[in-house]
Design an enzyme around this catalytic site. Structure first.
Site, PDB file in Angstrom:
ATOM      1  N   GLU A 118      10.153  10.286  -2.567  1.00 43.78           N
ATOM      2  CA  GLU A 118       9.535   9.033  -2.118  1.00 43.78           C
ATOM      3  C   GLU A 118       9.867   7.867  -3.043  1.00 43.78           C
ATOM      4  O   GLU A 118       8.997   7.099  -3.448  1.00 43.78           O
ATOM      5  CB  GLU A 118       8.016   9.211  -1.990  1.00 43.78           C
ATOM      6  N   ASP A 139       2.714  18.119   4.003  1.00 48.18           N
ATOM      7  CA  ASP A 139       1.993  17.211   3.110  1.00 48.18           C
ATOM      8  C   ASP A 139       0.485  17.231   3.341  1.00 48.18           C
ATOM      9  O   ASP A 139      -0.036  16.308   3.934  1.00 48.18           O
ATOM     10  CB  ASP A 139       2.526  15.780   3.313  1.00 48.18           C
ATOM     11  N   GLU A 183      -7.091  12.284   1.971  1.00 47.43           N
ATOM     12  CA  GLU A 183      -6.140  11.320   2.529  1.00 47.43           C
ATOM     13  C   GLU A 183      -5.987  11.464   4.038  1.00 47.43           C
ATOM     14  O   GLU A 183      -5.957  10.470   4.758  1.00 47.43           O
ATOM     15  CB  GLU A 183      -4.773  11.518   1.852  1.00 47.43           C
TER      16      GLU A 183
HETATM   17  O1  GCW Z   1       0.578  12.573   0.559  1.00 44.69           O
HETATM   18  C1  GCW Z   1       1.556  11.695   0.083  1.00 44.69           C
HETATM   19  C2  GCW Z   1       0.849  10.418  -0.173  1.00 44.69           C
HETATM   20  C3  GCW Z   1       1.442   9.598  -1.291  1.00 44.69           C
HETATM   21  C4  GCW Z   1       1.619  10.511  -2.505  1.00 44.69           C
HETATM   22  C5  GCW Z   1       2.571  11.625  -2.122  1.00 44.69           C
HETATM   23  C6  GCW Z   1       2.782  12.624  -3.241  1.00 44.69           C
HETATM   24  C7  GCW Z   1       1.429  10.038  -4.830  1.00 44.69           C
HETATM   25  O2  GCW Z   1       0.805   9.668   1.010  1.00 44.69           O
HETATM   26  O3  GCW Z   1       0.548   8.552  -1.561  1.00 44.69           O
HETATM   27  O4  GCW Z   1       2.079   9.808  -3.637  1.00 44.69           O
HETATM   28  O5  GCW Z   1       2.051  12.339  -1.045  1.00 44.69           O
HETATM   29  O6  GCW Z   1       2.131  13.662  -3.213  1.00 44.69           O
HETATM   30  O7  GCW Z   1       3.570  12.374  -4.126  1.00 44.69           O
END
Ligand code: GCW
Length: 679
Positions: free
Chosen positions: A287, A361, A389
């Protein structure tokens, strides 16, 4: 206290009916030699029993032992402990034994361990026993953690914001550190010690290079000093490009000797500040974060360089496996294993790989990540997400115990039956010198720490399951409810049941049948199954639902992405047949027609609508259940929870209506009977 600040450490005055029994068993605390951890233990016992008995219990240092003495210590700090029948050696360095016994004709309670921190954990176990209504005269609990590193990961930024935080701002006040010690730091450490959490990563994995500057190391060191008596080690997330980002080297290429030297010096500096520093956590080439891939080096090249810098100090390097970055044609669910599998066996032995529970995720429902079972030579740290989240954030009630349990109990069959994710995390299936489990914290500056009372339960259950991944979500919920509210049996069973059902309820109104990532862009709060225009294909909900006129779901079989092949044959067999699998995973693995016959005899289209309805109905039921509990809960917490349940009920309808409206449009079929077609 009605604001929830005390968490589960609520030490309420005991009911008259229990008071005398407890008083008889707790007439004096006997401590031996002093040190910071034992002082913390003594303070906790004094504070708790002062509150529960509404009187001071005297503390004695050795001397004669009388009836009702509570003997607290290690064989070293309090020699009489060595004379008692406690089998301490098998409890290791963090375990404890709390036992009622007769010593020289006197009825005593021993809170004993091999180490001071074990004693502190034992004190919290004793308190829990009393708080949850246990018999004070008959206690015999021995417990030792099954996982060595039990870590919170804070996604806290240096400006005080918290990524995916829904409970206010960061509790680390970087501005007033290192001088000022906010009382919260101490209560944070108490809370963590009470559930056995023994490490904390202070800052976000999207890490600011500045965390490694002297100013911040001084602040982190102060926190480490505060946490040390509680057995809580400090770790830091580091940015892979720190040396060049801070302007101290020309590159951050791990093959460059200047870069290697920089990290060696930096590690030494960190250990000068924090002699018992835990180690670094790294999100690299994920990311947008920098990583070794920026220099054509592998994850192992990057991780090993950092591990080498930490090794002389006994530090560990935790490298995250959360990577995905390929072209539209690759199923994101397969990417992490594809990338790390060839590197298995090439990491230094102080490297651990931290793996999210699911392959995508932290979705409300995901099968376990196939890394568990496939990566065998590298120790794996489980990464859960406590902050919700994708599960309604602060307001929706979703107790994560059943979510964690579902993953941990799953049998990977990696080395025959019984190779559950839990056995892998515990280092039993593939033995490693170190084991770990981590979770992204939900803690912030809100008075109740977690942005809502029920969110506290998720911090609590994580700690308890990290200590013992084989404990059940229901048993832990029961303890939490008793400690957080009251031991009244009807209330406890009702609320535990509501908590246990809550994650499935949420799955039903958000992403039933194994749908995933149907969230709106950015904030991830509301529904967004129609979103298809984001640059990165794998950020689009349509990438996951693949809904069109003919059907819905992600085909992960051989004629699809073949992600299923990453699992053992036994696990594949569970999921391969859409007519035979546990339907909760149907659309994760299969693309099926809207008329696909479910086991209920209904079509998928009907069943989908039914699940959404069931989720909504359950949120209404929760309000009714809660309304009947008014007599058991103080006004402030009762009202907050009531309001949150109303929000949840309203938003469950929003989720259902939005998702069904979209699917109805793409499927080109009317909503099933009983649903109003949207205007
Ligand atoms: O779940 C996603 C989130 C990001 C997060 C990423 C990760 C810290 O939307 O905000 O960043 O995973 O785990 O690195």
């Amino acid at each position: 206290d009605e604001d929830g600040y005390d968490l589960w450490l609520r030490y309420l005055p005991l009911a008259q009916t229990r008071l005398k029994d407890v008083e008889d068993c707790v007439r004096a605390f006997v401590f031996g030699a002093e040190n910071p951890t034992l002082t913390v233990a003594r303070d906790e016992l004094e504070r708790a029993f002062f509150a529960m008995l509404v009187k001071c219990v005297p503390v004695r240092e050795g001397g004669g032992i009388s009836d009702g003495a509570v003997l607290v210590g290690t064989p070293d700090s309090l020699p009489v402990i060595a004379d008692l029948d406690l089998s301490l050696p098998e409890l290791g360095k963090e375990g404890y034994r709390v036992r009622s016994l007769i010593h020289e004709g006197k009825r005593v309670t021993a809170i004993a361990a091999n180490t001071d921190i074990g004693v502190l954990y034992g004190c919290f176990a004793f308190l829990r026993h009393i708080q949850t209504g246990g018999d004070p005269a008959r206690i015999d609990i021995s417990s030792a953690p099954k996982v060595e590193l039990r870590l919170l990961n804070h996604w806290d930024n240096l400006d005080g914001s918290v990524e995916r935080g829904y409970a206010g701002f960061s509790i680390w006040d970087w501005w007033t550190l290192p001088d000022y010690v906010n009382r919260r730091y101490i209560d944070y450490a108490r809370a963590n010690a009470s559930i056995g959490i023994n490490g904390t990563v202070l800052n976000n994995v999207n890490a600011a290079p500045e965390i490694l500057t002297e100013a911040y190391l001084a602040k982190a060191a102060r926190l480490a000093d505060i946490f040390r008596p509680y057995g809580l080690k400090v770790f830091l997330s580091v940015n892979f490009a720190s040396p060049s980002a801070l302007g101290e080297t020309a590159t951050s290429d791990p093959a460059d000797p200047a870069v290697q030297a920089w990290w060696k010096d930096k590690a030494s500096e960190v250990y000068r500040w924090i002699p018992d520093f835990g180690g670094f956590l790294v999100k690299a080439n994920s990311e947008g974060q920098p990583g070794p891939g920026d220099y054509d080096r592998s994850h192992a090249d990057g991780a090993n360089m950092l591990a080498d810098a930490l090794a002389p100090h006994g530090g560990i390097l935790i490298w995250r496996a959360f990577v995905y970055a390929s072209d539209a044609g690759t199923d994101r669910a397969t990417e992490a294993l594809n990338e790390f599998k060839p590197l298995d066996g090439t990491f230094r032995n102080n490297v651990l790989l931290q793996v999210k529970n699911g392959p995508i995720d932290f979705q409300p429902r995901e099968p376990f990540s196939p890394i568990f079972g496939q990566i065998t030579k590298t120790p794996l740290v489980m990464e859960f997400q406590i902050t919700k989240e994708y599960l309604g954030q602060a307001t929706h009630l979703a107790y994560l115990g059943p979510v964690f349990e579902e993953v941990l109990k799953f049998d990977t069959h990696a080395r025959g039956p019984g190779s559950t994710v839990s056995e892998i995390v515990k280092g039993k299936t593939f033995p490693h010198p170190v084991t770990g489990i981590a979770a992204v914290a939900n803690i912030g500056t809100d008075r109740d720490w977690t942005g809502g009372t029920f969110n506290q339960a998720n911090w609590y259950v994580f700690g308890r399951m990290a200590w013992d991944p084989d404990e059940t979500a229901a048993a832990i919920a029961e303890d939490w409810v008793k400690m957080t509210f009251t031991c009244e049996p009807g209330f406890v069973s009702t609320v535990v049941e509501m908590m246990m059902r809550s994650p499935e309820t949420l799955v039903n109104y958000m992403m039933p049948f194994g749908l995933h990532h149907q969230v709106a862009t950015g904030h991830h709060y509301g529904p967004g199954p129609w979103v298809s225009e984001l640059d990165r294909p794998e950020w689009n909900p349509t990438y996951y639902n693949r809904a069109d006129k003919d059907g819905i779901g992600f085909n992960r079989l051989a004629d699809g992405s073949n992600a299923i092949a990453q699992y053992s044959p036994e696990v594949q067999a569970l999921f391969a047949d859409p007519h035979a699998l546990d339907e909760r995973y149907l659309l994760w693995f299969h693309h099926v027609s809207w008329d696909f016959p479910l086991s209920s005899g209904k079509t998928l289209w009907q069943g989908l609508a039914e699940r959404y309805d069931a989720g909504v109905a359950e949120t209404a039921r929760m309000i009714d259940i809660w309304d009947q509990q008014r007599a058991h809960v103080d006004g402030q917490r009762f009202a907050q929870i009531r309001t949150f349940l109303e929000i949840q009920h309203r938003e469950a309808q929003w989720w259902r209506d939005a998702c069904l409206a979209y699917f109805s449009a793409v499927a080109q079929r009317p909503l099933p009977e009983g649903h109003k077609q949207p205007a």
